[in-house]
Design a protein around this motif. Structure first.
Motif, PDB file in Angstrom:
ATOM      1  N   LEU A  88       0.816  -1.211   0.000  1.00  0.00           N
ATOM      2  CA  LEU A  88       0.000   0.000   0.000  1.00  0.00           C
ATOM      3  C   LEU A  88       0.853   1.266   0.000  1.00  0.00           C
ATOM      4  O   LEU A  88       0.314   2.373   0.111  1.00  0.00           O
ATOM      5  CB  LEU A  88      -0.925   0.017   1.228  1.00  0.00           C
TER       6      LEU A  88
ATOM      7  N   LEU B 246      -9.893   3.785  -2.857  1.00  0.00           N
ATOM      8  CA  LEU B 246      -9.305   2.445  -2.808  1.00  0.00           C
ATOM      9  C   LEU B 246     -10.305   1.375  -3.227  1.00  0.00           C
ATOM     10  O   LEU B 246     -11.519   1.527  -3.034  1.00  0.00           O
ATOM     11  CB  LEU B 246      -8.813   2.129  -1.395  1.00  0.00           C
TER      12      LEU B 246
ATOM     13  N   GLU C 116      -3.430   8.575  -0.594  1.00  0.00           N
ATOM     14  CA  GLU C 116      -4.756   8.587  -1.242  1.00  0.00           C
ATOM     15  C   GLU C 116      -5.859   8.492  -0.193  1.00  0.00           C
ATOM     16  O   GLU C 116      -5.725   7.808   0.815  1.00  0.00           O
ATOM     17  CB  GLU C 116      -4.870   7.428  -2.232  1.00  0.00           C
TER      18      GLU C 116
ATOM     19  N   LYS D 252      -0.139   3.971  -2.233  1.00  0.00           N
ATOM     20  CA  LYS D 252      -1.454   4.549  -1.935  1.00  0.00           C
ATOM     21  C   LYS D 252      -1.443   5.387  -0.666  1.00  0.00           C
ATOM     22  O   LYS D 252      -2.493   5.842  -0.221  1.00  0.00           O
ATOM     23  CB  LYS D 252      -2.492   3.420  -1.769  1.00  0.00           C
TER      24      LYS D 252
END
Lengths: 501, 266
Positions: free
Chosen positions: B140, B151, B146, B143
């Motif tokens: 992750l 997601l 984010e 990400k």
């Protein structure tokens, strides 16, 4: 509900065809204008919410089922109308003293509320379609055009009158306003109808036609609405679906652009992190800023009207308090209302009940208190509020805001099934709105009584009037706010989401 | 991986050899007049992985949610690392992690902010390196900044697991942990569960995936209509429900336990 229906029947049977004193014609004009302005004020918020709403179960179960879109639309509209019919039983009692016959009042309220509901659906759908179909520039130009037209109307009203009464009178007789507000005149005339024919049949029939036209328009627009959203791509469609089934209007539906966040607070038995998370949600939510901007704009508007002599100076503080007390608590939902879908997470955290409730209420209460103080200082500096009132307002800011938000959250936690907006929640939402209003009224009365009791006792024993008023009011409101917060804790502890095996 | 018992939430407490980190005694839960769980007893010691099996409505999730402090028991006692959930819920929850079948994340927060929020709430002061390691382990890292509403279902599941592991819980409760995960994610999660148990955590997994339970679990709890049908080591279940030699599959064990007789094998 049965009780309300029974009371309604009693009113119809006991009152029969009698009616109260007819409303003076200028008051009718104000009523029409008031309804129209209410509709206009509500419009921006409604346009953002996207029209028709289906909850998650309806999307998962009904959309793949062998139904035409039109059937789903009619299902939603009928459900919404049933909810409106129930709400009308409550509003009926408010309007009855000034209305015509009981039947006319109920029909007028029902058809009028339906018109509001259907027109909001239509505007929301058109706005969503426009959001997908138009470019950013075109949307900005459209928004500027609408706001400019509204501002021009206000300017014309302002320049042609020197008082609020004069402004309202001018607006009520202004051609375009008369034309646009004609459906609202139908509502007022139906409610005030004293005879079945021609009053009720004429105005009520006309209103029914307006509602029917709105239903036809909604069904016609829907095909375009879905097609455009589908064409806009899978990602946007997912956003649209999220918008339609979101459990709280405060949940962010678009891409989060801002990354600024408040600094982490101290732990405070766990209340700190929870309040921090709510603060992050608030600063990243467009609806939060819209709520603050709307309430601030309205309050500043009252100050400007009072400063320019259009409105009596003494009424400005009262109107500002009115907007802060009535509008802000329902609009700022950075608390349990935006977290009902995450109660499991909150409950599994190593944080005690009192700290969770304190953390959840901290952000909206802090914003409410800040706005309250900002406007109190502004009014004091401008000489529109005497110093004694200023100190009273400052002292009351915390207990009043705590009380207001605690009551909103208490009802939200005590009746959590009403969180779904649209769908089955359409019925519950309207019932809940009425219940919250009644609950707040009752708790508010309790606060006033307690304040008066404490203030009276202090006055009796000390004889210092201003001190007694301030201390009494603050102590009374603090007691009520404390009760409301305790109620929140009780409701949170009692809340058990019964999902699972 | 962070050593167990050294989280700030533990106030420096180290993991002493305890007999049981999760203990359920005579637990019952009733909704109005419906008895969802009736007189349930079981316990999980450090290093053990307990698989909860049962049909839909057997009371598995209700039990997990009560252990997580979400539901209040109608009767009975629930203890996490020696702390009674009724008497001292905050201490019990500080040593516990619960990963539901559908993770409820906070839409406005980023991946990193979820870890930050978890660290703040559980009092984990130096969480940066541990959080980075977890993001790497569950892929992750990219990400990190984010917002979670961007997601996928599987990534949300992995983030929920990262948050759960961050404070090095002594007791970990999984409800269908593999939902929405791709094959690589499944392997990562399974490996992580083994690692946590090896480091001394007590793990409970509720799942309908018999292969998952067979693959990971050391002990078995089979429930039927809110009642315990079997509790004990998985090998003992094989002996008891799938014929004397104990060579049957977990499927045989499950049907043997829930339908009341050993499965006849050809």
């Amino acid at each position: 509900m049965l009780g309300l229906a029974g009371l309604f029947l009693y009113a119809v049977l006991s009152r029969g065809a009698e009616s109260s004193q007819p409303l003076a014609s200028d008051m009718r004009g104000y009523a029409v204008l008031g309804l129209f302005l209410l509709w206009v004020i509500w419009l921006p918020a409604v346009a953002r919410e996207g029209g028709l709403r289906f909850d998650r179960a309806e999307i998962d179960q009904l959309f793949p089922a062998p139904f035409h879109r039109r059937e789903l639309m009619l299902y939603r509209i009928i459900q919404s109308t049933l909810g409106t019919a129930l709400l009308s039983l409550v509003v009926f009692w408010v309007v009855l003293p000034v209305g015509g016959t009981a039947v006319a009042v109920y029909l007028g309220v029902l058809l009028g509320l339906s018109m509001f509901s259907l027109s909001f659906m239509l505007v929301g759908m058109l706005a969503t379609s426009a959001a997908f179909a138009l470019s950013r520039r075109a949307r900005t130009a459209l928004t500027i055009g609408v706001v400019s037209a509204f501002a021009l109307g206000l300017y014309l009203a302002w320049s042609s009158a020197t008082s609020v009464d004069g402004m309202l009178r001018w607006m009520a007789t202004f051609g375009p306003v008369q034309l646009l507000s004609f459906p609202f005149r139908m509502v007022v005339e139906t409610v005030l109808a004293e005879r079945v024919f021609p009053d009720l049949l004429l105005w009520g029939g006309g209103l029914l036609c307006v509602d029917a036209l709105l239903v036809i328009a909604i069904v016609a627009v829907d095909a375009d609405y879905m097609e455009r959203s589908l064409a806009a791509g899978e990602r946007d469609f997912a956003r649209l679906k999220q918008l339609r089934r979101q459990q709280s209007a405060f949940v962010i539906v678009g891409k989060v652009r801002g990354r600024w966040r408040p600094p982490p607070p101290p732990y405070l038995a766990g209340a700190g992190p929870i309040a921090w998370r709510q603060a992050v949600l608030a600063v990243r939510s467009e609806l939060f800023w819209n709520a603050v901007a709307m309430v601030s704009t309205i309050s500043i508007g009252f100050i400007v009207l009072a400063r320019t002599g259009v409105m009596p100076t003494a009424t400005a503080p009262g109107m500002i308090i009115f907007s802060l007390v009535l509008m802000l608590p329902t609009m700022l939902q950075a608390d349990f209302r935006s977290d009902l879908g995450r109660i499991d997470v909150l409950k599994s955290l190593p944080v005690g009940t009192s700290a969770v409730v304190a953390g959840q209420l901290a952000v909206p209460v802090a914003v409410g208190v800040a706005l309250w103080w900002v406007f109190a200082i502004l009014l004091l500096v401008l000489g529109m509020m005497p110093p004694r009132m200023f100190w009273l307002a400052c002292a009351l800011a915390l207990p009043v805001n705590l009380y207001l938000f605690a009551v909103e959250n208490l009802f939200c936690l005590a009746f959590p099934f009403t969180i779904t907006r649209g769908g089955v929640g359409q019925l519950h939402q309207q019932g809940r709105t009425a219940m919250v209003a009644i609950g707040k009224l009752l708790v508010g009365l309790l606060g006033v009584l307690l304040s008066a009791a404490v203030g009276g006792a202090l006055w009796w024993f000390t004889g210092a009037p201003m001190l007694t008023v301030i201390v009494g009011a603050v102590v009374g409101m603090s007691l009520v706010a404390g009760l409301a917060v305790a109620g929140c804790e009780w409701a949170y502890d009692r809340l058990e989401p019964t999902r699972g095996e | 991986m962070r050593a167990y018992g050294t989280s700030d939430a533990d106030d420096g407490e180290t993991l002493r050899p305890r007999r049981h980190l999760i203990k359920v005694e005579n637990y019952s839960k009733a909704y109005d007049r419906v008895l969802a769980v009736d007189g349930l007893d079981f316990a999980v010691a450090p290093g053990q992985i307990l698989g909860m099996l049962g049909r839909n409505g057997a009371g598995k999730t209700t039990t997990l949610r009560a252990l997580a402090g979400i539901l209040t028991p109608t009767r009975g006692g629930l203890r996490i690392a020696g702390h009674d959930l009724r008497v001292d819920p905050v201490s019990a929850k500080a040593r516990l992690a619960y990963i539901p079948d559908e993770p409820q994340l906070f839409e406005a927060l980023t991946v990193w902010e979820h870890l930050e929020f978890t660290a703040m709430t559980y009092g984990v002061k130096e969480f940066g390196a541990q959080a980075e390691a977890l993001l790497r382990q569950f892929e992750l890292t990219e990400k990190r900044d984010e917002v979670v509403q961007e997601l996928s279902r599987g990534m949300r599941q992995k983030l929920a697991i990262c948050c759960a592991y961050l404070h090095a819980p002594l007791a970990i409760l999984f409800d269908e942990p593999l939902t929405g995960l791709d094959p690589r994610g499944i392997r990562t999660v399974k490996d992580s569960i083994r690692e946590r148990a090896a480091a001394g955590a007590a793990v409970v997994i509720s799942s309908h995936l018999l292969s998952l339970v067979e693959d990971l679990c050391t002990h078995l709890l089979i429930m039927e209509c809110g009642e315990r049908k079997f509790f004990g080591p998985i090998d003992e279940a094989r002996v008891q429900f799938s014929g004397g030699a104990g060579l049957g599959s977990l499927e045989d064990v499950f049907f043997g336990a829930t339908e009341g007789k050993p499965v006849e094998r050809g």
